[in-house]
Design a protein around this motif. Sequence first.
Motif: not given
Length: 146
Positions: A2-3, A11-12, A114-117
Amino acid sequence: MTATDRSIELIQAAAQAAADKLAHDIIAYDVSDVLSITDAFLLASAPNDRQVKSIVDEIEERLNKELGAKPVRREGDREARWVLLDYVDIVVHVQHSEERVFYALERLWKDCPQLELPADAAATAGKAEEHARTLAAEDDRDGELS
């Protein structure tokens, strides 16, 4: 796989920077299981070239200032239709809305998680479509007035 925590942190921050500059439809994917070259992709769009540049500049400045990250590569800057920022751990794509629809990168990565934003970034979902409807309505009104 995973990332990494670092990728998620980047990303955040990038997503928040894009949201602060009014990017549309911000989304991030964990591509670490399917690509060995990067952990995550961030996609964002804007309705005009000037705004694409503004979003890219804000992401670059924020990641450098807050996290000490500089892109190893920046492409597409001259036309500002699709600018790519490669941070190795993440790749950021900021596209003009027309390019976003045409290339539909989401189709390529739809099987990736998808990653949480941040809330501000998540709230941009559907903004490009809303903007297009507003412009179409304005064009219709202008045509009626002529």
